[in-house]
Design a protein around this motif. Structure first.
Motif, PDB file in Angstrom:
ATOM      1  N   LYS A 152      20.365   4.871 -53.138  1.00 21.03           N
ATOM      2  CA  LYS A 152      21.183   5.815 -53.942  1.00 21.03           C
ATOM      3  C   LYS A 152      21.389   5.624 -55.326  1.00 21.03           C
ATOM      4  N   ILE A 153      21.451   4.299 -55.587  1.00 21.52           N
ATOM      5  CA  ILE A 153      21.645   4.105 -57.181  1.00 21.52           C
ATOM      6  C   ILE A 153      20.369   4.734 -57.879  1.00 21.52           C
ATOM      7  N   ALA A 203      10.620   3.756 -45.004  1.00 22.04           N
ATOM      8  CA  ALA A 203      10.996   4.898 -44.371  1.00 22.04           C
ATOM      9  C   ALA A 203      12.493   5.097 -44.814  1.00 22.04           C
ATOM     10  N   VAL A 204      13.417   4.275 -45.110  1.00 21.00           N
ATOM     11  CA  VAL A 204      14.538   4.248 -45.469  1.00 21.00           C
ATOM     12  C   VAL A 204      14.606   5.113 -46.742  1.00 21.00           C
ATOM     13  N   VAL A 205      13.884   4.644 -47.530  1.00 24.35           N
ATOM     14  CA  VAL A 205      13.962   5.359 -48.905  1.00 24.35           C
ATOM     15  C   VAL A 205      13.656   6.780 -48.859  1.00 24.35           C
ATOM     16  N   TYR A 231      16.572   8.816 -46.968  1.00 19.22           N
ATOM     17  CA  TYR A 231      17.824   8.945 -47.583  1.00 19.22           C
ATOM     18  C   TYR A 231      17.640   9.939 -48.755  1.00 19.22           C
ATOM     19  N   ALA A 232      16.586   9.693 -49.630  1.00 19.23           N
ATOM     20  CA  ALA A 232      16.329  10.560 -50.672  1.00 19.23           C
ATOM     21  C   ALA A 232      16.080  11.915 -50.206  1.00 19.23           C
ATOM     22  N   GLU A 233      15.355  12.346 -49.246  1.00 20.12           N
ATOM     23  CA  GLU A 233      15.178  13.492 -48.758  1.00 20.12           C
ATOM     24  C   GLU A 233      16.486  14.215 -48.217  1.00 20.12           C
ATOM     25  N   LYS A 234      17.311  13.465 -47.702  1.00 13.82           N
ATOM     26  CA  LYS A 234      18.605  13.946 -47.058  1.00 13.82           C
ATOM     27  C   LYS A 234      19.849  14.035 -48.336  1.00 13.82           C
ATOM     28  N   ILE A 272      14.843  15.237 -55.664  1.00 16.32           N
ATOM     29  CA  ILE A 272      13.815  14.061 -56.080  1.00 16.32           C
ATOM     30  C   ILE A 272      12.550  13.787 -55.335  1.00 16.32           C
ATOM     31  N   THR A 273      11.544  13.335 -56.156  1.00 22.51           N
ATOM     32  CA  THR A 273      10.326  12.913 -55.648  1.00 22.51           C
ATOM     33  C   THR A 273      10.134  11.390 -55.384  1.00 22.51           C
TER      34      THR A 273
END
Ligand code: IPM
Ligand code: MG
Length: 358
Positions: free
Chosen positions: A174-175, A204-206, A209-212, A217-218
């Motif tokens: 998130k940061i 997987a988590v990165v 999280y970013a997609e959701k 953001i790429t």
């Protein structure tokens, strides 16, 4: 604005660089009409010498009660033979953990005036270097279980564990997303997913999280060994670099060095509150301690980060950064960034120059 700042000078060059940075903060307070108070506290080897502990309970208590913490550096040969949990470094790790500072931001930038100080060939840095390392700071192998055991056949065996949870990975992602959304909207996430299970979860988590939460953001993954190579091959490809605790420790030193000197790199460490810890990324440099030759700029720039990130004082932070830029452009250099034709100054004089230009 009234702010109370805990000052953990620590060891080696720690006292000189924090003294210089405090002088700069005092100048900011005077110029912009704020009231900053400073409270010196013990950490690291200095704390071991006085209390027997690298992180006295009083230091934790007072840091938690402060508005933010300024730290110099810890460690030195004097305490190198102490057992792991009594070493000065344990004080630094302990305060990061006690304050829940899971997010460590380390901006590595090539200052215009120092372009020729980079050890990389000009063609490699001509597009500039501005890498923001976002390092997870309270998990991973630094804080995992560890131990030693021995048997007849193998002798002594020592082990450490790298361990990450979804929660820990998501909150540092998130940061990184927040920072990236104000910049290039690109994150390079570092792992060793071809070998480590913890890295496969990280990856997987990165992405999830970013997609959701930050669909614009790429995220690009990069294996840590390749990343170490890419940083010296073409640093301009990096903007936000998201890493685990240990990979960030290693890659931020590398990123710092290509900007000319590790003596220029600031950092902020934050958790869920505005009370953060600000420190240069370099160490205590015992070989030059007490000689007034250290570069105080990394610590001074850490104060700029404190003003902006913890106190919301953007104008004041910029005043520090501009003052540093001017002093460099005027040709003042500490020994680490000195070149023929520039003006060599000591730690105290460098801090005074910066303060004067605020
Ligand atoms: C850093 C330092 C520390 C770390 C040490 C002194 C414990 O190298 O802040 O990068 O490894 O985090
Ligand atoms: Mg380090």
């Amino acid at each position: 604005m009234k702010k109370h700042i805990a000052v953990l000078a620590g060891d080696g060059i720690g006292p000189e660089i924090t003294e210089g940075a405090v002088a700069v903060l005092k100048r900011v307070a005077e110029k912009f009409g704020h009231e900053f108070t400073f409270e010196p506290l013990l950490i690291g080897g200095a704390a071991i010498d006085r209390t027997g502990e690298p992180l006295p309970a009083e230091t934790i208590e007072r840091c938690l009660a402060s508005d933010s913490v300024l730290l110099g550096a810890v460690g030195g040969p004097k305490w190198d033979s102490l057992p792991g949990d009594k070493r000065p470094e344990k004080g630094l790790l302990g305060i990061r953990k006690a304050m829940n500072l899971y997010s460590n931001i380390r901006p590595a930038k090539l200052w215009r005036a120092l372009a020729d100080a980079s050890p990389l060939k000009e063609e490699l840095v001509k597009d500039g270097v501005e890498i923001t390392v976002v390092r997870e700071l309270t998990g991973g192998i630094y804080f995992g279980e560890r131990g030693r055991f021995g048997d007849e056949k193998n002798g002594e065996t020592a082990w450490d564990t790298e361990r990450y949870s979804v929660r820990e990975i998501a909150r540092i992602t998130k940061i990184a997303c927040e920072i990236a959304s104000k910049r290039s909207k690109k994150i390079i996430s570092v792992d060793k997913a071809n070998v480590l299970e913890s890295s496969r979860l990280w990856r997987a988590v990165v992405h999830a999280y970013a997609e959701k939460y930050y669909p614009d953001i790429t995220v690009q993954d990069m294996l840590v060994d390749n990343c170490a190579m890419q940083i010296v091959k073409y640093p301009a490809q990096f903007d936000v670099l998201l890493t685990s605790n240990m990979f960030g420790d290693i890659l931020s030193d590398e990123a710092a060095q290509i900007t000319g000197s590790i003596g220029m790199l600031a950092s902020s460490s934050l958790g869920d509150t505005k009370c953060g810890l600000y420190e240069p990324i370099h160490g205590s440099a015992p070989d030059i301690a007490g000689k007034d030759v250290a570069n105080p700029i990394a610590t001074i720039l850490s104060c700029a980060m404190m003003l902006r990130d913890s106190f919301g004082l953007a104008k004041e932070a910029e005043a520090i950064e501009t003052a540093v830029e001017r002093v460099l452009e005027e040709g003042y250099r500490t020994a680490d960034i000195f070149r023929e034709g520039t003006k060599k100054v000591g730690c105290r004089a460098m801090a005074a120059r910066v303060a004067e230009r605020i």
